[in-house]
Design an enzyme around this catalytic site. Structure first.
Site, PDB file in Angstrom:
ATOM      1  N   LEU A   1       0.207  -6.750   5.674  1.00  0.00           N
ATOM      2  CA  LEU A   1      -0.930  -7.665   5.649  1.00  0.00           C
ATOM      3  C   LEU A   1      -2.080  -7.044   6.428  1.00  0.00           C
ATOM      4  O   LEU A   1      -2.071  -7.012   7.655  1.00  0.00           O
ATOM      5  CB  LEU A   1      -0.540  -9.016   6.245  1.00  0.00           C
ATOM      6  CG  LEU A   1      -1.642 -10.079   6.224  1.00  0.00           C
ATOM      7  CD1 LEU A   1      -2.087 -10.398   4.800  1.00  0.00           C
ATOM      8  CD2 LEU A   1      -1.178 -11.349   6.939  1.00  0.00           C
ATOM      9  N   GLY A   2      -3.075  -6.565   5.690  1.00  0.00           N
ATOM     10  CA  GLY A   2      -4.178  -5.835   6.318  1.00  0.00           C
ATOM     11  C   GLY A   2      -4.921  -6.631   7.363  1.00  0.00           C
ATOM     12  O   GLY A   2      -5.360  -6.087   8.388  1.00  0.00           O
TER      13      GLY A   2
ATOM     14  N   THR B   1       1.269  -0.283   6.105  1.00  0.00           N
ATOM     15  CA  THR B   1       1.299  -1.129   4.920  1.00  0.00           C
ATOM     16  C   THR B   1       1.695  -2.520   5.345  1.00  0.00           C
ATOM     17  O   THR B   1       2.420  -2.694   6.324  1.00  0.00           O
ATOM     18  CB  THR B   1       2.288  -0.580   3.866  1.00  0.00           C
ATOM     19  OG1 THR B   1       2.316  -1.449   2.725  1.00  0.00           O
ATOM     20  CG2 THR B   1       3.696  -0.465   4.429  1.00  0.00           C
TER      21      THR B   1
ATOM     22  N   ARG C   1     -12.710  -8.554  -1.006  1.00  0.00           N
ATOM     23  CA  ARG C   1     -11.812  -8.474   0.149  1.00  0.00           C
ATOM     24  C   ARG C   1     -11.327  -7.048   0.351  1.00  0.00           C
ATOM     25  O   ARG C   1     -10.930  -6.358  -0.576  1.00  0.00           O
ATOM     26  CB  ARG C   1     -10.613  -9.407  -0.061  1.00  0.00           C
ATOM     27  CG  ARG C   1      -9.595  -9.387   1.091  1.00  0.00           C
ATOM     28  CD  ARG C   1      -8.459  -8.432   0.827  1.00  0.00           C
ATOM     29  NE  ARG C   1      -7.425  -8.473   1.872  1.00  0.00           N
ATOM     30  CZ  ARG C   1      -6.424  -7.596   1.977  1.00  0.00           C
ATOM     31  NH1 ARG C   1      -6.322  -6.619   1.095  1.00  0.00           N
ATOM     32  NH2 ARG C   1      -5.531  -7.716   2.945  1.00  0.00           N
ATOM     33  N   THR C   2     -11.375  -6.587   1.584  1.00  0.00           N
ATOM     34  CA  THR C   2     -10.873  -5.261   1.930  1.00  0.00           C
ATOM     35  C   THR C   2      -9.918  -5.398   3.108  1.00  0.00           C
ATOM     36  O   THR C   2     -10.236  -6.074   4.085  1.00  0.00           O
ATOM     37  CB  THR C   2     -12.024  -4.308   2.309  1.00  0.00           C
ATOM     38  OG1 THR C   2     -12.921  -4.209   1.209  1.00  0.00           O
ATOM     39  CG2 THR C   2     -11.489  -2.919   2.636  1.00  0.00           C
ATOM     40  N   GLY C   3      -8.757  -4.778   2.990  1.00  0.00           N
ATOM     41  CA  GLY C   3      -7.777  -4.812   4.066  1.00  0.00           C
ATOM     42  C   GLY C   3      -7.839  -3.576   4.937  1.00  0.00           C
ATOM     43  O   GLY C   3      -8.886  -2.932   5.080  1.00  0.00           O
ATOM     44  N   ASP C   4      -6.703  -3.214   5.492  1.00  0.00           N
ATOM     45  CA  ASP C   4      -6.670  -2.101   6.443  1.00  0.00           C
ATOM     46  C   ASP C   4      -6.662  -0.730   5.783  1.00  0.00           C
ATOM     47  O   ASP C   4      -7.008   0.266   6.420  1.00  0.00           O
ATOM     48  CB  ASP C   4      -5.423  -2.213   7.320  1.00  0.00           C
ATOM     49  CG  ASP C   4      -4.145  -2.027   6.518  1.00  0.00           C
ATOM     50  OD1 ASP C   4      -3.896  -2.829   5.604  1.00  0.00           O
ATOM     51  OD2 ASP C   4      -3.408  -1.057   6.773  1.00  0.00           O
TER      52      ASP C   4
ATOM     53  N   THR D   1       0.830  -1.205   0.000  1.00  0.00           N
ATOM     54  CA  THR D   1       0.000   0.000   0.000  1.00  0.00           C
ATOM     55  C   THR D   1       0.861   1.250   0.000  1.00  0.00           C
ATOM     56  O   THR D   1       1.871   1.310   0.694  1.00  0.00           O
ATOM     57  CB  THR D   1      -0.886   0.017   1.260  1.00  0.00           C
ATOM     58  OG1 THR D   1      -1.714  -1.135   1.253  1.00  0.00           O
ATOM     59  CG2 THR D   1      -1.733   1.279   1.329  1.00  0.00           C
TER      60      THR D   1
END
Length: 319
Positions: free
Chosen positions: A204-205, A202, A179-182, A151
């Site tokens: 692994l969300g 940045t 899928r949505t991460g942080d 990110t």
């Protein structure tokens, strides 16, 4: 008066160079963030952000982005948006809304269309080659498909003492649809308060969200920790907690600045880079490493910088 802008990864360098010009000319932190992030989104060789971002398992490029105003604490975010250029600009526009400031999927796309944002097929031929090659490697060699989740996250301070933060990503390569991460989640991928400071993450969300890392860093700075102390403490404690509870911690890296323009960085990996520019420091790339919960960094060598770009722009062919 002082200004500063910091970002995750070498890929932010050209954007930081342009963003800092705005800050030098008394431009706003919000404008600097948007301009800098857009430059990363528009460069097709960065395969984890914007145009050229790697697709999900269905071959679709789904983008996440967020923007936060440190004066008002206003937040705008999009997740899983397809076929629109510069999601950071859409996120910033959403931050002006009192309600409905975080939109996903078709709802985000409808909002972008109604507000005149540019439609664009964000899947490049280069990304398709990456996708097909990784599919083959996953089947033949048993490699994990989840690669390329770098990110771009930024925090800026301007000469008016206002702060802003922004993020943008295409997320995990070959992720599940939706899928949505942080990155789009306030407090995890980003957080900024002009009276304290800001941070962005940045990695692994799924793991970063377990510690609300960006908010935790700002909270620690409020308690009196320096940015470096806050960053190291937040990352090392979350890393140790995850290992204790889950036997493993994913990649976690953060950058932050306080409202004086002092910066900090922390990581639990060996190859994290970041970019910083202030009224005292010209835009520069640093490379980090972690040892015993403390992060150290050095200026990236010319050889390192050359290798970085050569690797990302090298011709690709189907395997």
């Amino acid at each position: 008066m002082s200004y500063a802008i910091i970002a995750t990864w070498r890929m932010a360098l050209e954007g930081i160079e342009e963003g800092v010009k705005l800050l030098k000319d008394n431009g706003s932190s919000a404008d600097a963030i948007e301009k800098a992030v857009k430059m990363v989104e528009d460069f097709p060789y960065y395969k984890s952000v914007g145009y050229g971002g790697l697709p999900n398992e269905n071959g679709e490029v789904e983008l996440d982005a967020a923007f936060m105003d440190g004066d008002s604490l206003s937040i705008g975010a999009v997740a899983g948006i397809k076929d629109f250029k510069n999601p950071i600009s859409i996120a910033r526009k959403l931050s002006e809304q009192k309600f409905n400031c975080f939109l996903v999927g078709a709802g985000a796309e409808e909002y972008a269309h109604k507000n005149g944002f540019e439609r664009k097929n964000m899947l490049t031929d280069r990304a398709i080659i990456h996708y097909k090659n990784r599919l083959k490697e996953t089947v033949e060699k048993g490699l994990s498909p989840y690669d390329g989740h770098d990110t771009v996250g930024m925090v800026a301070l301007d000469n008016s003492d206002s702060m802003a933060s922004g993020t943008s990503t295409s997320g995990l390569f070959m992720k599940k649809r939706g899928r949505t991460g942080d990155s789009a989640v306030s407090g995890s991928g980003f957080y900024v308060d002009s009276e304290i400071g800001g941070a962005t993450a940045t990695g692994l969300g799924e793991d970063i969200m377990k510690g609300c890392s960006s908010y935790e860093i700002v909270r620690l700075m409020k308690e009196g920790y320096t940015p470096q102390q806050a960053a190291d403490k937040a990352v090392s404690e979350l890393n140790d907690l995850l290992i204790k509870r889950r036997k493993k911690a994913g990649d976690i890296s953060v950058v932050c600045i306080n409202n004086k323009g002092e910066f900090g960085v922390a990581t639990n990996i060996e190859n994290f880079s970041f970019v910083i520019a202030t009224d005292k420091i010209e835009p520069i790339v640093y490379v980090c490493k972690n040892k015993n919960g403390k992060t150290t960094y050095r200026v990236a060598t010319e050889e390192w910088l050359e290798n970085y770009m050569n690797k990302r722009t090298a011709p690709l062919k189907l395997k």
